[in-house]
Design an enzyme around this catalytic site. Structure first.
Site, short mmCIF file in Angstrom:
data_model
loop_
_atom_site.label_atom_id
_atom_site.label_comp_id
_atom_site.label_asym_id
_atom_site.label_seq_id
_atom_site.Cartn_x
_atom_site.Cartn_y
_atom_site.Cartn_z
N ASP A 200 -3.00 2.24 8.91
CA ASP A 200 -3.41 2.28 7.51
C ASP A 200 -3.82 3.69 7.13
O ASP A 200 -4.41 4.41 7.95
CB ASP A 200 -4.61 1.35 7.28
CG ASP A 200 -4.17 -0.10 7.10
OD1 ASP A 200 -2.99 -0.40 7.29
OD2 ASP A 200 -5.05 -0.93 6.77
N ASP A 202 -6.14 4.60 5.17
CA ASP A 202 -7.57 4.79 4.86
C ASP A 202 -8.48 4.59 6.07
O ASP A 202 -9.70 4.53 5.93
CB ASP A 202 -7.98 3.83 3.73
CG ASP A 202 -7.58 2.39 4.02
OD1 ASP A 202 -7.46 2.02 5.20
OD2 ASP A 202 -7.37 1.64 3.05
N TRP A 262 -0.98 -8.30 -0.78
CA TRP A 262 -2.01 -8.14 0.25
C TRP A 262 -2.13 -9.37 1.16
O TRP A 262 -2.20 -10.49 0.70
CB TRP A 262 -3.37 -7.88 -0.45
CG TRP A 262 -4.47 -7.63 0.52
CD1 TRP A 262 -4.89 -6.43 0.99
CD2 TRP A 262 -5.27 -8.63 1.17
NE1 TRP A 262 -5.91 -6.60 1.90
CE2 TRP A 262 -6.16 -7.95 2.04
CE3 TRP A 262 -5.32 -10.02 1.13
CZ2 TRP A 262 -7.09 -8.60 2.83
CZ3 TRP A 262 -6.25 -10.68 1.93
CH2 TRP A 262 -7.12 -9.96 2.77
N GLU A 265 0.45 -10.35 6.76
CA GLU A 265 1.50 -9.72 7.58
C GLU A 265 0.99 -9.32 8.97
O GLU A 265 1.73 -9.37 9.95
CB GLU A 265 2.10 -8.51 6.84
CG GLU A 265 1.38 -7.18 6.95
CD GLU A 265 -0.01 -7.14 6.36
OE1 GLU A 265 -0.34 -7.97 5.50
OE2 GLU A 265 -0.79 -6.26 6.78
N ASP A 266 -0.30 -8.97 9.06
CA ASP A 266 -0.87 -8.60 10.36
C ASP A 266 -1.04 -9.83 11.25
O ASP A 266 -0.78 -9.77 12.46
CB ASP A 266 -2.19 -7.84 10.18
CG ASP A 266 -3.16 -8.54 9.24
OD1 ASP A 266 -2.74 -9.43 8.47
OD2 ASP A 266 -4.36 -8.21 9.27
N MET A 292 -13.49 3.10 7.30
CA MET A 292 -12.48 2.90 6.24
C MET A 292 -13.01 3.60 4.99
O MET A 292 -14.14 3.35 4.58
CB MET A 292 -12.21 1.42 5.95
CG MET A 292 -11.21 1.25 4.82
SD MET A 292 -10.21 -0.23 4.94
CE MET A 292 -11.32 -1.45 4.39
N HIS A 295 -12.45 1.74 -0.95
CA HIS A 295 -11.43 1.64 -2.00
C HIS A 295 -11.45 0.25 -2.60
O HIS A 295 -11.98 -0.69 -2.00
CB HIS A 295 -10.03 1.94 -1.44
CG HIS A 295 -9.56 0.94 -0.42
ND1 HIS A 295 -8.98 -0.26 -0.77
CD2 HIS A 295 -9.61 0.95 0.93
CE1 HIS A 295 -8.67 -0.93 0.34
NE2 HIS A 295 -9.06 -0.22 1.38
N ARG A 297 -8.94 -2.88 -4.47
CA ARG A 297 -7.57 -3.39 -4.28
C ARG A 297 -6.63 -2.65 -5.23
O ARG A 297 -6.94 -2.49 -6.42
CB ARG A 297 -7.59 -4.91 -4.58
CG ARG A 297 -6.30 -5.65 -4.37
CD ARG A 297 -5.91 -5.89 -2.93
NE ARG A 297 -6.98 -6.24 -2.01
CZ ARG A 297 -7.51 -7.45 -1.88
NH1 ARG A 297 -7.09 -8.44 -2.59
NH2 ARG A 297 -8.48 -7.67 -1.02
C1 UD2 Z 1 -6.42 -4.90 5.62
C2 UD2 Z 1 -5.87 -4.42 6.95
C3 UD2 Z 1 -4.46 -3.89 6.72
C4 UD2 Z 1 -3.57 -4.95 6.14
C5 UD2 Z 1 -4.21 -5.49 4.86
C6 UD2 Z 1 -3.51 -6.72 4.31
C7 UD2 Z 1 -7.75 -3.65 8.23
C8 UD2 Z 1 -8.68 -2.56 8.56
N1 UD2 Z 1 -6.72 -3.37 7.41
O1 UD2 Z 1 -6.55 -3.74 4.80
O2 UD2 Z 1 -3.90 -3.42 7.93
O3 UD2 Z 1 -3.34 -5.98 7.08
O4 UD2 Z 1 -5.57 -5.89 5.07
O5 UD2 Z 1 -2.26 -6.41 3.81
O6 UD2 Z 1 -7.94 -4.75 8.67
N2 UD2 Z 1 -1.31 0.83 0.81
C9 UD2 Z 1 -0.98 1.94 0.03
N3 UD2 Z 1 -0.90 1.82 -1.29
C10 UD2 Z 1 -1.14 0.65 -1.94
C11 UD2 Z 1 -1.47 -0.47 -1.15
C12 UD2 Z 1 -1.57 -0.36 0.21
O7 UD2 Z 1 -0.76 3.04 0.55
O8 UD2 Z 1 -1.04 0.61 -3.18
C13 UD2 Z 1 -1.28 0.93 2.28
C14 UD2 Z 1 -2.36 1.84 2.84
O9 UD2 Z 1 -1.90 2.42 4.03
C15 UD2 Z 1 -3.48 0.86 3.10
C16 UD2 Z 1 -2.71 -0.34 3.63
O10 UD2 Z 1 -1.50 -0.35 2.88
O11 UD2 Z 1 -4.44 1.36 3.99
C17 UD2 Z 1 -3.44 -1.67 3.57
O12 UD2 Z 1 -3.86 -1.96 2.25
P1 UD2 Z 1 -5.42 -2.01 1.84
O13 UD2 Z 1 -6.11 -0.86 2.42
O14 UD2 Z 1 -5.51 -2.18 0.37
O15 UD2 Z 1 -5.90 -3.35 2.52
P2 UD2 Z 1 -7.22 -3.67 3.38
O16 UD2 Z 1 -8.16 -2.52 3.39
O17 UD2 Z 1 -7.77 -4.95 2.97
MN MN Z 2 -7.92 -0.46 3.39
#
Ligand code: UD2
Ligand code: MN
Length: 351
Positions: A200, A202, A262, A265-266, A292, A295, A297
């Site tokens: 990721d 972030d 969102w 997939e993981d 992290m 940020h 959504r």
């Molecule tokens: C969690 C998971 C992530 C993924 C996601 C569900 C952790 C720490 N991370 O992250 O791996 O499974 O849930 O999909 O558990 N991104 C962009 N632009 C966008 C949207 C997403 O660059 O407009 C990329 C970016 O690398 C980001 C990643 O996708 O870090 C995951 O998206 P998130 O950070 O919004 O999701 P998060 O933090 O809930």
């Molecule tokens: Mn994130």
């Protein structure tokens, strides 16, 4: 008496000659031995160097301590000894930096030794060649902060690595998993990478003992994270940052391409790992810690309401939905000093 006298004199002379011959031999041998032993004295190593030395690098070092038969002008990559698994340059917890005015030029200036998104240590040959794949759209500051912290971290680990940003073009729903599949396929067109890290944008690692190398089983590197107050999440948790070898990824047919938006997939990948008769390994929680960057959504990455339904069907579809069914239009590949930017059009969900 006279005869005894002559013989006595001769005997004395022979004895003297023998004595001189013995002395000359001793001096000669001592000289030879001294010269030889200095030639083969092993190079002095600091205690830290000795401690982290892997058996493989030890073997190489001993071979290399022999004088070269042919005078070498430059040291070829194959001649370098293998880097240790735990580099002597590790520092443990290093304070993370998020300077508000940071620019890409600042990071490039700080990391001058990267070319075309790629880095190789100068002093040793890395254990594995590692491709870091980052799914990406509209997260410019996060990318800067990640590069600023992660690149010195990887270099301290003595890794041979490249950074691939897989950028989804357009504003349609984001598909993290498919971008990672594309990263795998495109990176392998460039180099024969041993290990892939799905990362990721972030998430910044806090402790450099969290090694970015693959293991005999798929490895999950985010054990705890500030976003969950450094508490463990759930047993099947496999998101954020994961390390898998080329073979492990091929065995599970990569990620599913069908998770738009969102979530899910993981977990799907975790099930695939189980279906491929593999297990997930994790480093110690004290080491596998991440920050992290906070940020909200993103627009275009709303919660995927179909994720539960999709997760029920993994065992039915994993062999046909994945790397072998990943279609996309490659818009551009750009080699910047610090990363390779792959821009793709993946369309939108079918229904
Ligand atoms: C969690 C998971 C992530 C993924 C996601 C569900 C952790 C720490 N991370 O992250 O791996 O499974 O849930 O999909 O558990 N991104 C962009 N632009 C966008 C949207 C997403 O660059 O407009 C990329 C970016 O690398 C980001 C990643 O996708 O870090 C995951 O998206 P998130 O950070 O919004 O999701 P998060 O933090 O809930
Ligand atoms: Mn994130």
């Amino acid at each position: 008496m006279r005869i005894t006298g002559i013989f006595g004199n001769l005997l004395c002379q022979i004895r003297l000659l023998l004595f001189i011959a013995v002395c000359v031999t001793i001096v000669g041998w001592t000289n030879f031995y001294m010269k030889d032993s200095t030639r083969y004295t092993p190079k002095y190593r600091t205690p830290v160097e000795n401690f982290w030395k892997s058996p493989l690098s030890e073997k190489k070092t001993e071979e290399n301590s022999q004088p070269p038969l042919v005078e070498q002008t430059s040291q070829k990559e194959e001649d370098l000894k293998i880097c240790p698994i735990l580099s002597p340059n590790l520092q443990g917890v290093v304070p993370l930096m998020f300077p508000p005015n940071l620019t890409l030029a600042d990071v490039e200036k700080k990391i001058p030794m990267m070319r075309n998104g790629h880095y190789q240590p100068e002093t040793c040959r890395s254990q594995q060649r590692v491709a870091i794949l980052i799914p990406y759209r509209n997260r410019e500051r996060h990318l800067l902060y990640l590069l600023d912290n992660l690149l010195p971290f990887l270099q301290r680990q003595l890794l041979d690595y490249a950074i691939y940003i897989i950028h989804q073009a357009g504003n349609d729903t984001f598909n993290r998993a498919q971008l990672l599949n594309i990263g795998y396929l495109e990176a392998l067109k460039e180099e024969n990478w041993d290990c892939f890290i799905f990362h990721d944008v972030d998430l910044v690692p806090e402790n450099d003992y969290n090694t970015y190398l693959c293991d005999s089983e798929p490895k999950h590197l985010v054990v705890v994270c500030n976003a969950t107050n450094y508490n463990s999440v759930y047993k099947e948790y496999f998101g954020g940052v994961t390390a898998m070898t080329r073979k492990q990824i091929a065995k599970v047919n990569g990620y599913s391409n069908n998770y738009w938006g969102w979530g899910g997939e993981d977990d799907d990948l975790y099930y695939r790992v189980q279906l491929g008769n593999m297990t997930v390994v994790r480093p110690a929680r004290e080491v596998a810690r991440y920050t992290m960057i906070s940020h909200t959504r993103d627009v275009g990455n709303e919660k995927n309401e179909k994720r539960w339904e999709l997760l029920k069907n993994v065992s039915k579809v994993w062999k046909t939905d994945g790397l072998n069914s990943c279609t996309y239009e490659l818009l551009s590949i750009e080699h910047n000093p610090l990363y390779i930017n792959i821009t793709v059009d993946i369309g939108k969900p079918h229904n």
